[in-house]
Design a protein around this motif. Sequence first.
Motif, PDB file in Angstrom:
ATOM      1  N   HIS A   1      41.691  42.078  30.218  1.00 55.60           N
ATOM      2  CA  HIS A   1      42.600  43.340  30.797  1.00 55.60           C
ATOM      3  C   HIS A   1      42.437  43.408  32.329  1.00 55.60           C
TER       4      HIS A   1
ATOM      5  N   LYS B   1      38.205  42.287  36.522  1.00 54.67           N
ATOM      6  CA  LYS B   1      37.968  42.646  35.599  1.00 54.67           C
ATOM      7  C   LYS B   1      37.622  44.579  35.982  1.00 54.67           C
ATOM      8  N   GLY B   2      37.505  45.155  34.723  1.00 52.52           N
ATOM      9  CA  GLY B   2      36.949  46.450  34.662  1.00 52.52           C
ATOM     10  C   GLY B   2      35.373  46.589  34.612  1.00 52.52           C
ATOM     11  N   THR B   3      35.043  47.697  34.986  1.00 47.98           N
ATOM     12  CA  THR B   3      33.509  47.964  34.830  1.00 47.98           C
ATOM     13  C   THR B   3      32.780  47.490  33.711  1.00 47.98           C
TER      14      THR B   3
ATOM     15  N   THR C   1      43.185  43.792  36.125  1.00 49.35           N
ATOM     16  CA  THR C   1      43.517  45.035  36.995  1.00 49.35           C
ATOM     17  C   THR C   1      43.333  44.878  38.398  1.00 49.35           C
TER      18      THR C   1
ATOM     19  N   GLY D   1      32.846  45.822  40.440  1.00 46.03           N
ATOM     20  CA  GLY D   1      34.034  45.504  40.971  1.00 46.03           C
ATOM     21  C   GLY D   1      34.853  45.506  42.149  1.00 46.03           C
TER      22      GLY D   1
ATOM     23  N   ASN E   1      40.095  47.456  41.479  1.00 47.11           N
ATOM     24  CA  ASN E   1      39.039  47.077  42.201  1.00 47.11           C
ATOM     25  C   ASN E   1      39.404  47.049  43.740  1.00 47.11           C
TER      26      ASN E   1
ATOM     27  N   GLU F   1      34.043  45.295  31.323  1.00 46.47           N
ATOM     28  CA  GLU F   1      34.230  43.645  31.079  1.00 46.47           C
ATOM     29  C   GLU F   1      33.165  43.044  31.869  1.00 46.47           C
TER      30      GLU F   1
END
Length: 282
Positions: free
Chosen positions: A57, A41-43, A59, A247, A62, A45
């Motif tokens: 989304h 996850k992004g920061t 990714t 992350g 991380n 989320e």
Amino acid sequence: MMRNHAIRGRRRYLNVVNIGALIIVVLTTAPLYWMATASFKGTGEISADPPTLFPHHPTTGNYADAFGGNSLGRYFLNSVLVSVVSTVVVLALAFFAGYALARLPMRGRGPIMVSLLMISVFPCIAVVTPLYLLERSAGMLNSYQGLIVPYVAFNLPFSIWILRNYLLGVPRALEEAATVDGASPLRTVVSVILPLARPGLFTAGVFTFTATWAEFLMALTFNSEDAFRTVPVGMALFTSQYTVPYGTIFAGAMAATVPIAILVLVFRRSVISGMTSGAVKG
């Protein structure tokens, strides 16, 4: 009637046990699931409210940050080297020591076993300062051997305990047969006893590898140079005074968990066999 009542009672008991087991499984796997999903996850989320069960989304950024900008790959190599060497040395010493305690006549066997058990639960924090002074005087700070030597010393007693208890279950008749066939004592131990001791060796090896892989205090105290840091210490330094890269930390934690999970899954049957054998033999 009584039989039907007994069957219903047994079914209720099994249902309660199954529900309890399911609750335990959920409670133990939920943090692992959260770590695994958060690593993708992004920061934004990760800190979303309410939290998301799946990455909307996904990714791999991380992991790129962990192994790229934060040198996690180097820390992994250090941990693998230290853990593997420590485990091999511990198993080699523990096997022969455990065989001696299980087979050879000696006085004070009971106090020796009690001492091994007491040493195995001795807290590391109680001796980390004198160990630091010893390593500094010996010039072993910021080196691999500065971690391998204390790791061997701390994990050897419990491994001896495991292997001694396991070797008690190996029939003496096998050694006697090898001796009759003309095998020397060393040949008997290496060719006959060692193959039969594999479950005990796997058990001691998994415990030793896991303990050295996750050890933090000595790794932090004895190594201040980045070139010799292990995974737990390296991940602790991901944070800074003003930022906490959740992350990246989740990605590093997930990557650090994978080797242990694979090790346990591969040797799970041998570990269970070694543990149960050690539990029923004294």
